[in-house]
Every structure is written in C-alpha cells, then in structure tokens.
Write an enzyme that holds these catalytic residues in place. Sequence first.
Site, mmCIF file in Angstrom:
data_model
loop_
_atom_site.group_PDB
_atom_site.id
_atom_site.type_symbol
_atom_site.label_atom_id
_atom_site.label_comp_id
_atom_site.label_asym_id
_atom_site.label_seq_id
_atom_site.Cartn_x
_atom_site.Cartn_y
_atom_site.Cartn_z
ATOM 1 N N PHE A 134 -31.295 -44.962 -25.938
ATOM 2 C CA PHE A 134 -31.474 -43.613 -25.400
ATOM 3 C C PHE A 134 -30.158 -43.152 -24.803
ATOM 4 C CE2 PHE A 134 -32.360 -40.348 -22.315
ATOM 5 C CZ PHE A 134 -33.126 -39.474 -23.069
ATOM 6 N N ASP A 219 -22.926 -47.182 -22.687
ATOM 7 C CA ASP A 219 -23.686 -46.199 -21.922
ATOM 8 C C ASP A 219 -24.293 -46.934 -20.728
ATOM 9 O OD1 ASP A 219 -25.631 -44.585 -20.829
ATOM 10 O OD2 ASP A 219 -26.339 -43.814 -22.756
ATOM 11 N N LYS A 248 -27.073 -40.808 -13.459
ATOM 12 C CA LYS A 248 -28.199 -41.253 -12.639
ATOM 13 C C LYS A 248 -27.824 -41.620 -11.192
ATOM 14 C CE LYS A 248 -31.681 -41.637 -16.003
ATOM 15 N NZ LYS A 248 -31.454 -42.027 -17.383
HETATM 16 C C1 LIG Z 1 -31.122 -41.122 -18.568
HETATM 17 C C2 LIG Z 1 -30.162 -41.634 -19.563
HETATM 18 C C3 LIG Z 1 -29.300 -40.770 -20.265
HETATM 19 C C4 LIG Z 1 -29.383 -39.267 -20.160
HETATM 20 O O1 LIG Z 1 -29.045 -38.798 -18.906
HETATM 21 P P1 LIG Z 1 -29.324 -37.258 -18.515
HETATM 22 O O2 LIG Z 1 -28.730 -37.144 -17.153
HETATM 23 O O3 LIG Z 1 -30.802 -37.061 -18.556
HETATM 24 O O4 LIG Z 1 -28.623 -36.425 -19.517
HETATM 25 C C5 LIG Z 1 -28.378 -41.330 -21.115
HETATM 26 N N1 LIG Z 1 -28.301 -42.667 -21.286
HETATM 27 C C6 LIG Z 1 -29.106 -43.521 -20.629
HETATM 28 C C7 LIG Z 1 -28.946 -44.988 -20.836
HETATM 29 C C8 LIG Z 1 -30.071 -43.038 -19.758
HETATM 30 O O5 LIG Z 1 -30.890 -43.889 -19.133
#
Ligand SMILES: *Cc1c(COP(=O)(O)O)cnc(C)c1O
Length: 394
Positions: A134, A219, A248
């Site tokens: 994700f 990520d 986050k």
């Molecule tokens: C939540 C998340 C995102 C997206 O972040 P947003 O602030 O909602 O755009 C991307 N990568 C990972 C691993 C995430 O958990």
Amino acid sequence: MTTNEVIEMFNKYVIANYNRLPKVIESGRGSYIYDTDGNKILDMFPGWAVSGIGHCHPKVVKAIQKQAKILLHMDNTFYTELQGRLAQMLGERAFGGKSFFCNSGAEANEAALKLARIHTPKGKYKYITALGSFHGRTFGAMTATAQPKKFESFQPVVPGFVYVPFNDVDTLKKAFDDEVAAVMIEPIQGEGGINVATPEYMKAIRQLCDKNQAMMILDEVQTGMGRTGKWFGYQHYDVVPDIITLAKALGGGVAIGAMMAKPEIAASLTPGTHASTFGGNCIACAAGVAVIEAIEEENLLQNAVKIGQYAVDKLNKLKSKHSIIDHIRGKGLMIGIQLKSPGAEIVSNCLKNGLRVNCTQDTVLRFMPAMNVTAKQIDEAVKILDNVLSEMKK
Ligand SMILES: *Cc1c(COP(=O)(O)O)cnc(C)c1O
C-alpha cells in the site's frame, strides 16, 4: 449535537468514501479517545498510526501552540529554521539523508517515484513494487499499490509498474531489466497485513538495485518514526536504502510527509523539478521536531520493543485459548493477529466494549498502539479481546 445529528450532517454533506464506525469522537488523550456519548475507548490503532506517541501529546501540543503565535506558514521562497532543524534531525537518524517535505504519505511516495526517474540514466522508467503493498491513493502511489482491486475502476493507470510477490527473491530477479528505475517496498507491509520483509529479500533488492543502477525506495510511512523499535524499519536489516518516505507518525497528529534521499541522489531534485506549497509548513515542522524529542526523552524506542514483546506474549496466550487465532506476527508495536476467519465482527464487538482495534485484509487484526502505551493498557486491551472472543463462541 447528538451522534445521530452529526451522522445525518455527514450523510448530507460529506462524501461517503469511508466506512465509518457509528461513533462521534470528541477528544483524545494518550491511548484513549472519548465519544460524544461519554464513552471512553482504549485506542490500539490511534489515528491509523498517525498518533504514534498518543493523542494530543503535551509536548507536541505545546510546540504547535508556541509556533502558532510566531508564524503559521512560510512558503519555500524563503528559509525557515524549523524546516532545516527537522531535516537535520531526520538526516542524523537515517543515513545522513536530505529531506523534501510534503503533506502526506502518498505525496512522499510521488516525490520518491519522480526522483528515481530523474536521477537514474535515461530510458529507465519502470518501477517494481510488491503484491499486497500500500503506497497511497494519488495516481502514481495508487498504481504502485499492487492490489488491483484498488485501481481497476481508474484505468488507464500510470504506465511502468511491474508487480512481484513480496519476499520472493527469484521472481524479483526475473523482473529486473535495463529499464527498471526503482524497486519500492515497505519493510513491513502494513495494510497488506503486517508482512515482515526477510533479510534475504532486503539484501537481494539492494544488490539488484546496485547492479542495475536502480533506486531502492523504502516506504516507511507506517514503519517509520520508531514503532518497530528502531527509528526506521530498514535499521533492522543490514542494508541502507537510497530513498525512504515518511508521513503518518512524523507530525504526531499534524499533517506532514517527507521524502529522504542520500545527498548525491537528492541533488537531482533541482529547482523546478518538484515542489509542494504547504511542504515544510512551520506548524508541521514544529510538531515533527517535538515528536522526535519526545521519543528520545521518553525512551519510546525501547518502550516499543519492551511493550511490543509483552503484547505478543499476551496475545500468544490468547491464541492457546481461542482457536480462531492462527498466529501473531510483527515487530515492536506493529502487531498483526492472523485469524482463521474474517475479523470485522470482532472489531465492532471490541468497540462496543470500549476497545478500538483494526482489521485489514479481512483476517488480520492490527494492534498498533501509541509508543508510550503501558503494560496495564495492553492488559486491558487483551482482556476485552479475550471476552469478545469468548462471547462470540457462544
Ligand atoms: C498510509 C500509508 C500511505 C499513504 O499515506 P497518506 O498520508 O494516506 O497518503 C503510504 N504508504 C504506507 C505504507 C502507508 O501505510
């Protein structure tokens, strides 16, 4: 307003693109949130991992209150000390990296994808990402997210993405060619169900990227800022990535994202190639600095390891009692409870009993409490879950 009035207002005026639980939350403090009906809820998933050091951490609140009186926002036409300070604090904790600031995880990933293309030799344009990943909801990040059900209604998506199974070295090797600009994965897949990358996989990505002049992007939007017991997830492995992305928990509740890159790579992002109006906003940077300071002052990395282990031990005991639990996995305070059947009903029953947990991929309950959660709060959470599971067996 009553709960029903607020929900009616949402139904009329707010786009219904989320499945919301039927509660109106009014305030939060540490590991607890409070709804408008006077219920106190123990939050084992605070802000979807945004409130990594708990709701309304006093140090963060104080820092943004102080900054609010001085300067709320300054555009990137000028320098501000706070943006530089936050970048320094991040760089000192991750491979001497340089930071670009934005406002969300998706934006941080977009920046990383652009940097990989601009930095690597001409003709390299492909991105390899892992099934179950994700990376966000903007077009690039959505296409990077290798869960076709998330983008099939939006075709055509961004060209150049190649998907491989997570933790599968052989398929990764076969997917590589001269046109690959980057591999992007999460050190631990969050939305994908708390899938931890193996050391062999991380090492293979590093070696293949080196061999093919491609960027290794991690990520760390969910794994970053200490939740796993180290500042960044990659620090559990014997590899250094080229680029990491954060969001986050970085702002402790304030919107902020960051892309960090090794200085020689970061140099490719010259004026005119990328930007964000709100990026590096004064309030967001003040919050980020306060978050890092709080984590250090309160030894929260150590706490994530210690309480994380405590929680896993407790949950393993629960497993011997409830056959619906298959196994527990994760690192630090990023914990997945693999169930043998769907968990949606467990989530709503827990909430009725004052506990907030999350369920992802239908059958994985996620515990991602604040890093300053106490053993007592873990006891409380496990007890509620225990009762809910017992009740559901009847
Ligand atoms: C939540 C998340 C995102 C997206 O972040 P947003 O602030 O909602 O755009 C991307 N990568 C990972 C691993 C995430 O958990």
